[in-house]
Design a protein around this motif. Structure first.
Motif, short mmCIF file in Angstrom:
data_model
loop_
_atom_site.label_atom_id
_atom_site.label_comp_id
_atom_site.label_asym_id
_atom_site.label_seq_id
_atom_site.Cartn_x
_atom_site.Cartn_y
_atom_site.Cartn_z
N GLU A 1 42.20 57.70 51.75
CA GLU A 1 42.82 58.56 52.96
C GLU A 1 42.09 57.77 54.30
N GLY A 2 42.46 56.49 54.30
CA GLY A 2 42.20 55.70 55.54
C GLY A 2 40.91 55.29 55.58
N GLU A 3 39.90 55.52 54.65
CA GLU A 3 38.56 55.10 54.97
C GLU A 3 38.32 54.04 53.59
N MET A 4 37.50 53.03 54.05
CA MET A 4 36.91 52.40 52.94
C MET A 4 35.93 53.20 51.90
N GLN A 5 36.30 52.85 50.58
CA GLN A 5 35.48 53.72 49.63
C GLN A 5 35.20 53.00 48.26
N GLY A 6 33.99 53.10 47.93
CA GLY A 6 33.77 52.38 46.49
C GLY A 6 33.55 50.90 46.72
N ASP A 7 33.39 50.12 45.75
CA ASP A 7 32.82 48.77 45.88
C ASP A 7 33.60 47.71 46.85
N TRP A 8 33.01 46.94 47.68
CA TRP A 8 33.83 46.28 48.57
C TRP A 8 33.12 44.75 48.40
N GLU A 9 33.92 43.66 48.72
CA GLU A 9 33.22 42.30 48.62
C GLU A 9 34.18 41.61 49.91
N TRP A 10 33.39 40.75 50.62
CA TRP A 10 34.08 40.01 51.56
C TRP A 10 33.64 38.40 51.21
N PHE A 11 34.60 37.67 51.61
CA PHE A 11 34.82 36.29 51.22
C PHE A 11 34.79 35.20 52.56
N ARG A 12 34.30 34.27 52.26
CA ARG A 12 34.63 33.01 53.45
C ARG A 12 35.75 32.48 53.01
N VAL A 13 36.31 31.68 53.89
CA VAL A 13 37.50 30.89 53.96
C VAL A 13 37.82 30.09 52.49
N ASP A 14 36.41 29.55 52.20
CA ASP A 14 36.40 28.60 51.12
C ASP A 14 36.51 29.67 49.92
N GLY A 15 36.35 30.61 49.66
CA GLY A 15 36.46 31.64 48.46
C GLY A 15 35.31 32.13 47.94
N THR A 16 34.12 31.76 48.44
CA THR A 16 32.62 32.11 48.12
C THR A 16 32.51 33.31 48.71
N LEU B 1 43.50 39.37 54.04
CA LEU B 1 43.57 37.72 53.77
C LEU B 1 43.14 37.18 55.16
N HIS B 2 42.45 35.89 55.04
CA HIS B 2 42.21 35.17 56.30
C HIS B 2 43.78 34.62 56.68
N LYS B 3 43.53 34.05 57.74
CA LYS B 3 44.90 33.66 58.41
C LYS B 3 45.52 32.40 57.39
N ASP B 4 44.71 31.68 56.66
CA ASP B 4 45.30 30.85 55.86
C ASP B 4 45.98 31.20 54.67
N GLY B 5 45.53 32.78 54.39
CA GLY B 5 46.06 33.13 53.04
C GLY B 5 44.99 33.71 52.18
N SER B 6 44.07 32.93 52.33
CA SER B 6 42.67 33.07 51.27
C SER B 6 42.21 34.60 51.33
N ARG B 7 41.85 35.26 50.43
CA ARG B 7 41.03 36.34 50.32
C ARG B 7 40.05 36.45 51.18
N TRP B 8 39.98 37.57 52.21
CA TRP B 8 39.02 37.88 53.04
C TRP B 8 37.95 39.00 52.87
N ALA B 9 38.61 39.90 52.22
CA ALA B 9 37.83 41.09 51.76
C ALA B 9 38.80 41.73 50.68
N ARG B 10 37.91 42.56 49.77
CA ARG B 10 38.82 43.55 48.87
C ARG B 10 37.85 44.78 48.52
N GLY B 11 38.63 45.72 48.21
CA GLY B 11 38.10 46.85 47.91
C GLY B 11 38.88 47.97 47.65
N PHE B 12 38.65 49.23 48.09
CA PHE B 12 39.44 50.37 48.00
C PHE B 12 39.43 51.06 49.04
N MET B 13 40.64 51.98 49.48
CA MET B 13 40.85 52.63 50.60
C MET B 13 41.13 54.18 49.97
#
Length: 108
Positions: free
Chosen positions: A60-75, A46-58
């Motif tokens: 064994e400690g590494e990013m795996q599969g589909d990932w998305e990053w978002f701006r503070v406004d949610g786009t 999450l961003h500091k304001d609580g909005s989603r910054w990134a989501r995906g899958f981990m």
């Protein structure tokens, strides 16, 4: 290509298995160890304001599969796939309104 896979396939080695079941040679992949493979777990940052910054899958400690990053406004800002922490495939960058404007091929 079939010859390549046939070189590693050992038919009938799975208990109760038929001709279409078996295991891969040299621990490449077995039906016996498939159940013990770890599954990717959902992850969200999450961003500091609580909005989603990134989501995906981990995995064994590494990013795996589909990932998305978002701006503070949610786009959505960027999306693509990861393979054990490495960017792979086509990655899409989105403009400030969330419309795709650039695609980058990260390869395999």
């Amino acid at each position: 290509m079939k010859e390549f896979f046939d070189a590693f396939w050992i038919p009938g080695r799975v208990p109760g298995g038929g001709a279409d079941q078996g295991l891969w040679h040299d621990s490449i992949m077995t039906t016996e160890n498939a159940a013990n493979r770890p599954e990717p777990e959902p992850f969200e940052k999450l961003h500091k304001d609580g909005s989603r910054w990134a989501r995906g899958f981990m995995l064994e400690g590494e990013m795996q599969g589909d990932w998305e990053w978002f701006r503070v406004d949610g786009t959505r800002m960027r999306s693509g796939a990861m393979d054990r922490g490495r960017q792979v495939g086509i990655w899409t960058t989105y403009d400030k309104s969330g419309v795709p404007y650039k695609e980058t091929d990260m390869g395999r």
